[in-house]
Write an enzyme that holds these catalytic residues in place. Structure first.
Site, PDB file in Angstrom:
ATOM      1  N   CYS A 120       0.073  -6.843   6.703  1.00  0.00           N
ATOM      2  CA  CYS A 120      -0.991  -7.427   5.895  1.00  0.00           C
ATOM      3  C   CYS A 120      -1.130  -8.911   6.187  1.00  0.00           C
ATOM      4  CB  CYS A 120      -0.678  -7.200   4.422  1.00  0.00           C
ATOM      5  SG  CYS A 120      -1.889  -7.933   3.319  1.00  0.00           S
ATOM      6  N   HIS A 130       1.621  -8.493  -3.030  1.00  0.00           N
ATOM      7  CA  HIS A 130       2.532  -7.617  -2.302  1.00  0.00           C
ATOM      8  C   HIS A 130       3.860  -7.461  -3.014  1.00  0.00           C
ATOM      9  CE1 HIS A 130       0.213  -8.316   1.648  1.00  0.00           C
ATOM     10  NE2 HIS A 130      -0.067  -7.126   1.155  1.00  0.00           N
ATOM     11  N   HIS A 182      -3.924   0.910  -1.007  1.00  0.00           N
ATOM     12  CA  HIS A 182      -3.297  -0.411  -0.934  1.00  0.00           C
ATOM     13  C   HIS A 182      -4.335  -1.510  -1.150  1.00  0.00           C
ATOM     14  CE1 HIS A 182      -0.304  -3.352   0.833  1.00  0.00           C
ATOM     15  NE2 HIS A 182      -1.442  -4.028   0.911  1.00  0.00           N
ATOM     16  N   GLU A 183      -5.454  -1.400  -0.447  1.00  0.00           N
ATOM     17  CA  GLU A 183      -6.504  -2.411  -0.568  1.00  0.00           C
ATOM     18  C   GLU A 183      -6.993  -2.556  -2.006  1.00  0.00           C
ATOM     19  OE1 GLU A 183      -7.559  -4.569   1.488  1.00  0.00           O
ATOM     20  OE2 GLU A 183      -6.389  -3.830   3.170  1.00  0.00           O
ATOM     21  N   HIS A 222      -5.048  -4.739  -4.256  1.00  0.00           N
ATOM     22  CA  HIS A 222      -5.460  -6.145  -4.194  1.00  0.00           C
ATOM     23  C   HIS A 222      -6.752  -6.365  -4.970  1.00  0.00           C
ATOM     24  CE1 HIS A 222      -2.327  -7.150  -1.453  1.00  0.00           C
ATOM     25  NE2 HIS A 222      -2.831  -6.482  -0.406  1.00  0.00           N
TER      26      HIS A 222
END
Length: 540
Positions: free
Chosen positions: A107, A259, A249-250, A253
């Site tokens: 990332c 993280h 995962h995105e 955010h």
């Protein structure tokens, strides 16, 4: 509004002998022609990485002018911080494991929480309380969010893409109060694009072709997510890059999570491959619930829990019991929330189940009717959502339960744990998911796996828990992600993100938790949807 980009690059870390079996894709036949036309590009690691540049790029070192070097102590500290994030041995050296992680695609967001590259004040990497997961300080002011596709993957049909994105959002909505709705026109909260190279973000956020940056997203309240369409996206398999895992995962955010340094967590910076029947790890659940709370779920009350048919505390006694606790005047001995999000408060030999309005109908019951083998007059109780175990503390002993059954070998003596006898309270803190025990003016961090107190403890409550009094009677983390401390009839609501007591506290336990409204006894035992504003979940 200025947007802070979160560029995402992943490493394919697939352990030998642990390749995930394929699931049948229910909609894969629709684009078989596409799969025959496009071969999966090989993802290569770069041959070399400059450690100094790497550590600067990801926030571990500040930039320096050309020709200048870092002092050895700063370099060792930066390397150790990187190794800590990567969950590898903290040697302070650029050894083989460290170089392998630096070479791995990953990332692009800086790992050091709070650096100026994220648009907030720069801080040290290691806070006073280290977190398993990271909260970036951004969250949505609402829980009903929308998303819209501006384009779709070239590797998948629109239907497959929609399905992967839907499932990625569902991972987060299943454990929170959040909802996600697709719209097909106008501006959505989260705009989704599949693009290549320089795109709507400009040259600074350009994608780099196959195998580099896979995607990037923005923190709230601009949660847009962009995916590099030069990657070979797949669904229901670990071949190529699995869109479902990348998108999940995105969207972490997009919802405000940074993280995690926990290997295996979805928000760990490196892509860890496709897992069939994927379930959101506890690390990520605790992080997102700290921001948005737990899902609204009504749980049925228990009946004759000990199964002997005589009730034995399963109903409120019909005859006066001199030991029956006074709901509106007695302090709590302990309070906790079990793995099913049921809130229990204990006093003497009895237990109440509480809802958002007061006492659940049918309570109090005797503790042994719910947790057989637990004595009365407890000091503290807590449920760990990491192990799904509930602990009860009294005097020099403690009990561990799985569900409502005591585990073999318990109770145990507390003397070998480093904890004090007769603790005041026990709870899981939302800031890092660890167990804390309060006693007098001090607190302890307790490792439930080793059943030992962490090094450096006890510490003073007033130093780290500003505004919380000493000698509290109970504490727990509730469904809204806040930590509550009780003493007598007063309680304090502590914001785990700001590390401060919320304004307007302390408040009355009797009114806001027991439904007393200033009376000596509860004026109504409320259940279900009968929720007066004075005792709503938000008023607590």
């Amino acid at each position: 509004m200025k947007r802070t980009a979160v560029s995402l690059v992943f490493a394919v870390l697939i352990c030998a002998g642990h390749a995930a079996p394929y699931e049948e894709d229910p909609i894969i036949n629709e684009d078989q022609e596409i799969r025959e036309k496009r071969a999966a590009p090989k993802i290569n690691r770069p041959a070399t990485v400059n450690p100094d540049e790497y550590l600067v790029k990801f926030g571990y070192l500040p930039p320096v002018k050309p020709g200048r070097q870092y002092d050895p102590n700063s370099m060792v500290s930066a390397i150790k911080n990187f190794q800590r994030m990567a969950d590898i041995p903290q040697t302070g050296l650029i050894d083989d494991k460290t170089m392998a992680m630096m070479q791995a695609p990953r990332c692009g967001v800086v790992d050091v929480e709070g650096t100026n590259k994220m648009g907030v004040k720069k801080t040290k990497f290691k806070s006073k309380r280290s977190k398993r997961y990271a909260i970036q300080g951004y969250k949505w002011s609402k829980t009903d969010l929308t998303y819209r596709f501006l384009s779709f993957s070239r590797d998948l049909t629109e239907r497959q893409t929609r399905d992967a994105i839907y499932r990625a959002f569902k991972l987060w909505s299943d454990v929170t109060k959040l909802t996600f709705t697709e719209i097909t026109y106008g501006t959505a909260d989260i705009m989704i694009e599949f693009v290549t190279r320089v795109h709507s973000d400009g040259p600074a956020a350009a994608f780099d072709g196959p195998g580099g940056v896979l995607a990037h997203a923005y923190f709230p309240e601009n949660g847009d997510a962009h995916f590099d369409d030069d990657e070979y996206y797949t669904v229901y398999k670990d071949e190529g890059t699995n869109l479902y895992i990348v998108a999940a995962h995105e969207f972490g955010h997009s919802l405000g999570l940074g993280h995690s340094s926990t290997l295996g967590a979805l928000m760990y910076p490196w892509y860890q491959g496709y897992v069939p029947n994927y379930e959101l790890p506890q690390d990520d659940i605790l992080g997102i619930q700290q921001l948005y709370g737990m899902p609204d779920t009504n749980r049925p009350g228990e009946g004759d829990e000990d199964g002997d048919g005589d009730g034995d505390g399963g109903e409120t006694p019909s005859k006066p019991d001199p030991n029956l606790p006074k709901a509106c005047t007695d302090p709590f001995d302990a309070i906790f929330m079990d793995i099913y999000s049921r809130t229990y408060a204990l006093r003497g030999k009895y237990i109440w189940q509480l809802n958002s309005n007061g006492i659940e109908q049918g309570f109090p019951k005797k503790i042994k009717a719910v947790y057989k083998g637990v004595p009365g007059n407890l000091n503290a109780a807590v449920t760990s959502h990491w192990t799904q175990r509930t602990y009860f503390f009294k005097g020099e002993r403690f009990w561990r339960f799985y569900g409502t059954s005591v585990e073999p070998g318990y109770p145990k003596n507390i003397k070998d744990t480093g904890l004090p006898k007769n603790p005041d309270a026990a709870f899981v803190w939302g800031g890092n998911g660890k167990l804390y025990i309060f006693k007098g003016a001090q607190y302890y961090e307790w490792d439930e796996y080793s059943q030992k107190v962490a090094d450096g403890y006890p510490k003073k409550i007033k130093t780290y828990w500003k505004g919380i009094p000493s000698k509290i009677s109970a504490a727990f983390r509730w469904e809204n992600g806040k930590t509550y401390f009780f003493k007598g009839d007063k309680y304090w609501r502590f914001d785990d993100a700001t590390l401060k007591v919320d304004k307007g506290y302390p408040k009355s336990k009797a009114i806001n938790w027991m439904g007393c409204d200033g009376a000596s006894t509860p004026n109504k035992l409320l259940t279900g949807g009968d929720r007066p504003l004075s005792r709503s979940a938000g008023s607590r």
